[in-house]
Design an enzyme around this catalytic site. Sequence first.
Site, PDB file in Angstrom:
ATOM      1  N   GLU B  57      39.413 -25.111  34.711  1.00 42.44           N
ATOM      2  CA  GLU B  57      40.685 -25.741  34.343  1.00 42.44           C
ATOM      3  C   GLU B  57      41.833 -24.731  34.394  1.00 42.44           C
ATOM      4  O   GLU B  57      42.969 -25.071  34.769  1.00 42.44           O
ATOM      5  CB  GLU B  57      40.604 -26.336  32.931  1.00 42.44           C
ATOM      6  CG  GLU B  57      39.562 -27.431  32.757  1.00 42.44           C
ATOM      7  CD  GLU B  57      38.214 -26.890  32.279  1.00 42.44           C
ATOM      8  OE1 GLU B  57      37.825 -25.774  32.723  1.00 42.44           O
ATOM      9  OE2 GLU B  57      37.548 -27.565  31.487  1.00 42.44           O
ATOM     10  N   THR B 166      -3.671 -18.321  49.191  1.00 47.64           N
ATOM     11  CA  THR B 166      -2.566 -17.369  49.058  1.00 47.64           C
ATOM     12  C   THR B 166      -2.910 -16.010  49.663  1.00 47.64           C
ATOM     13  O   THR B 166      -2.032 -15.167  49.826  1.00 47.64           O
ATOM     14  CB  THR B 166      -2.203 -17.153  47.580  1.00 47.64           C
ATOM     15  OG1 THR B 166      -3.351 -16.615  46.913  1.00 47.64           O
ATOM     16  CG2 THR B 166      -1.833 -18.475  46.917  1.00 47.64           C
ATOM     17  N   LEU B 209      11.725  -7.289  43.306  1.00 48.00           N
ATOM     18  CA  LEU B 209      12.049  -8.526  42.592  1.00 48.00           C
ATOM     19  C   LEU B 209      13.531  -8.661  42.262  1.00 48.00           C
ATOM     20  O   LEU B 209      13.890  -9.201  41.217  1.00 48.00           O
ATOM     21  CB  LEU B 209      11.204  -8.650  41.312  1.00 48.00           C
ATOM     22  CG  LEU B 209       9.728  -8.971  41.537  1.00 48.00           C
ATOM     23  CD1 LEU B 209       8.966  -8.909  40.215  1.00 48.00           C
ATOM     24  CD2 LEU B 209       9.544 -10.347  42.186  1.00 48.00           C
ATOM     25  N   ARG B 212      18.402  -9.037  47.498  1.00 50.74           N
ATOM     26  CA  ARG B 212      18.888  -8.113  48.525  1.00 50.74           C
ATOM     27  C   ARG B 212      19.883  -8.885  49.398  1.00 50.74           C
ATOM     28  O   ARG B 212      19.480  -9.808  50.126  1.00 50.74           O
ATOM     29  CB  ARG B 212      17.712  -7.575  49.341  1.00 50.74           C
ATOM     30  CG  ARG B 212      16.812  -6.641  48.527  1.00 50.74           C
ATOM     31  CD  ARG B 212      15.649  -6.107  49.328  1.00 50.74           C
ATOM     32  NE  ARG B 212      14.701  -7.155  49.691  1.00 50.74           N
ATOM     33  CZ  ARG B 212      13.727  -7.595  48.899  1.00 50.74           C
ATOM     34  NH1 ARG B 212      13.561  -7.083  47.688  1.00 50.74           N
ATOM     35  NH2 ARG B 212      12.917  -8.549  49.298  1.00 50.74           N
ATOM     36  N   THR B 300      -3.033 -16.340  38.136  1.00 54.37           N
ATOM     37  CA  THR B 300      -3.333 -16.372  36.704  1.00 54.37           C
ATOM     38  C   THR B 300      -2.135 -16.855  35.897  1.00 54.37           C
ATOM     39  O   THR B 300      -2.259 -17.756  35.058  1.00 54.37           O
ATOM     40  CB  THR B 300      -3.769 -14.963  36.226  1.00 54.37           C
ATOM     41  OG1 THR B 300      -4.813 -14.502  37.072  1.00 54.37           O
ATOM     42  CG2 THR B 300      -4.263 -15.006  34.787  1.00 54.37           C
ATOM     43  N   ARG B 303      -1.359 -20.519  36.704  1.00 54.72           N
ATOM     44  CA  ARG B 303      -2.283 -21.433  36.017  1.00 54.72           C
ATOM     45  C   ARG B 303      -1.879 -21.609  34.554  1.00 54.72           C
ATOM     46  O   ARG B 303      -1.796 -22.722  34.047  1.00 54.72           O
ATOM     47  CB  ARG B 303      -3.709 -20.891  36.128  1.00 54.72           C
ATOM     48  CG  ARG B 303      -4.761 -21.808  35.549  1.00 54.72           C
ATOM     49  CD  ARG B 303      -6.172 -21.357  35.921  1.00 54.72           C
ATOM     50  NE  ARG B 303      -6.485 -20.053  35.371  1.00 54.72           N
ATOM     51  CZ  ARG B 303      -6.747 -18.966  36.092  1.00 54.72           C
ATOM     52  NH1 ARG B 303      -6.738 -19.023  37.418  1.00 54.72           N
ATOM     53  NH2 ARG B 303      -7.035 -17.828  35.515  1.00 54.72           N
ATOM     54  N   SER B 304      -1.599 -20.486  33.871  1.00 58.07           N
ATOM     55  CA  SER B 304      -1.210 -20.572  32.459  1.00 58.07           C
ATOM     56  C   SER B 304       0.060 -21.396  32.282  1.00 58.07           C
ATOM     57  O   SER B 304       0.152 -22.230  31.378  1.00 58.07           O
ATOM     58  CB  SER B 304      -0.978 -19.172  31.884  1.00 58.07           C
ATOM     59  OG  SER B 304      -2.163 -18.426  31.918  1.00 58.07           O
TER      60      SER B 304
END
Lengths: 368, 368
Positions: B57, B166, B209, B212, B300, B303-304
């Site tokens: 605004e 994977t 992680l 870039r 892992t 899945r969790s």
Amino acid sequence: MATFTPQDYLMMSRAIKLAQGGIYTTAPNPNVGCVITRDDQIVGEGFHYRAGEPHAEVHALRMAGKLAEGATAYVTLEPCSHYGRTPPCAEGLIKAKVAKVICAMQDPNPQVSGRGINMLREAGIEVQVGLLEADAQALNPAFIKRMQTGMPFVQLKMAASLDGQTALANGQSQWITSAQARQDVQAFRAQSGAILSTSQTVIEDNASLNVRWDDLPLSIQAHYPAEELRQPVRVILDRQNQLSADLKLFQTAGDRLIVAPGGDVECLLNDDQQIDLRATFEMLAKQHNINHIWVEAGATLARSLMQQQLVDEVVLYQAPKLMGSDGRGLFGALGFQEMSQVIELDITELKQVGRDIRILAKPIYKEQ
Amino acid sequence: MATFTPQDYLMMSRAIKLAQGGIYTTAPNPNVGCVITRDDQIVGEGFHYRAGEPHAEVHALRMAGKLAEGATAYVTLEPCSHYGRTPPCAEGLIKAKVAKVICAMQDPNPQVSGRGINMLREAGIEVQVGLLEADAQALNPAFIKRMQTGMPFVQLKMAASLDGQTALANGQSQWITSAQARQDVQAFRAQSGAILSTSQTVIEDNASLNVRWDDLPLSIQAHYPAEELRQPVRVILDRQNQLSADLKLFQTAGDRLIVAPGGDVECLLNDDQQIDLRATFEMLAKQHNINHIWVEAGATLARSLMQQQLVDEVVLYQAPKLMGSDGRGLFGALGFQEMSQVIELDITELKQVGRDIRILAKPIYKEQ
């Protein structure tokens, strides 16, 4: 090099569209459409509907009658030159005194390719070839493959969860995919020349493996009356003679070819005393005129077909489910040690079918 | 019930389009766009670009100047009513003497929702709410979720072959997906508030992680200059204190929050002495204003997260490859005994990214 007018493109597009009217019924013949024009007006059109019935040109010439004289005929495939169950279409076009014939493509059979065109030219008819050729080829991938290589076109149908499982560890799998996906499978079956499976799958699922008109998508039912239904032949690999007469397979509509010792067709074995898949496919093409095999079976056959590079197209239905890697996988173990060994594919179509995903993909085979 | 004119729809569409200009930079603030019209002409417009900088605004009012008097303001979100890093936008609109304000949606924070609207109405400004509300909500799914539930919006990124693997059995996995898919991942990272992973993934891949800029798709680079790059915070679960300072994680741009005993943030454990994911996510939302978590990790954690029903959206890249079920699966074993137990999802988007497939899907959680 032939040059074509916008009118030519329009008319050949129409002929291709007409040809699609036969996709459920013409096997083992090709899909062909024909349009005849005079002074840029359509005076006749037709398509081949069923093997043994008139070819596309015959329908179009009948409709055109005397108006065929001096007309232009658009045909999606080179008119045939041989006396089969019907007289050669090239002769029909000559007798009708058409002035010009435009073919989308030559006959893919190397033994007769060009003969129909020559017959027309020798009779003084102007002939042009190659208009919308790729679209015309797309009408008949399986027919073309058999004519050119002697081998059938093989589609491998698979169904799995998003994480690649076809069943839980205990074998439960009904239903991974949705009713819409199963209807879609019926449509693929209906277009095939043969539905191939194994005695194991037939026994485990007590599968009919035929086309059930009631299960076809409504969009197909609308222009494919139940009484016209063509059943592909069901080819079952039964190396160990396990099939019994009480199975649904033997009590449902559709012919059967049981590949077994003492079965309907020769049981060709390889050095491992397993059914020789390549030789069997070649025999099915040669002796039974099967252009197009639709495979529905388990991981073992799927793996063998992929490893022997016999699959032309994978049709994979993926249900939006996660089942965990303790289930049963699509192809079982492949034993790869390096990423360079994995089987690569090209995705040619991707769409949603109901809640599921349908992927069409062509394997990119490595030199063996 | 407010009624809106075609002009209203057009102007709010423009405001929504403008709001999208901030999707890489506004976190943890929402994306907001504003258009001011007088006599059906646009006299001011703007969007919120970065937390701490002016709201939409303010930009639009500055551009409109004196023309704001008697004008109509279209805002994709209810103007704020509180003094934060900037004065309340409702006050700005009142001071500028606009005649009418149309908001696409109310503020999703139940504690302040409606206050800005009331402030405007009390000043005699006509206010309408609800124009293109669903489109406005789609600008800020993560902000809205946090405001309404106190929990962040969680996207789980996965990559596998068509048969759900994977990596090969020996762990090889470079590269399953194509360069285009990896660029696409960069675009998702760039939109997130936090990138979450585990020390195991960070160590195995020596993963940075972060975002870039050079690896972003060209279409994004074109309107997101490198010098404006916002790095999401990298949240690493490191229950066993395995991270070491020589990892790329610590040598690349972007903040870090290490969830570890003695780490940057409290290491909340559950009864099994594992990191309590739900409590950790809640803490990240509450203490660190994180709306949107983008998860890149192994089977892992995946899945969790699925089992604890913490995933809002799965972003699955599928490479057109077959790796065999002797590889490593997406989620590991889930132990299902019945098809009724499998995790179901709804596919919300399906497209090809380079040679790969990208599936967006929302889990449909069962009552627990």
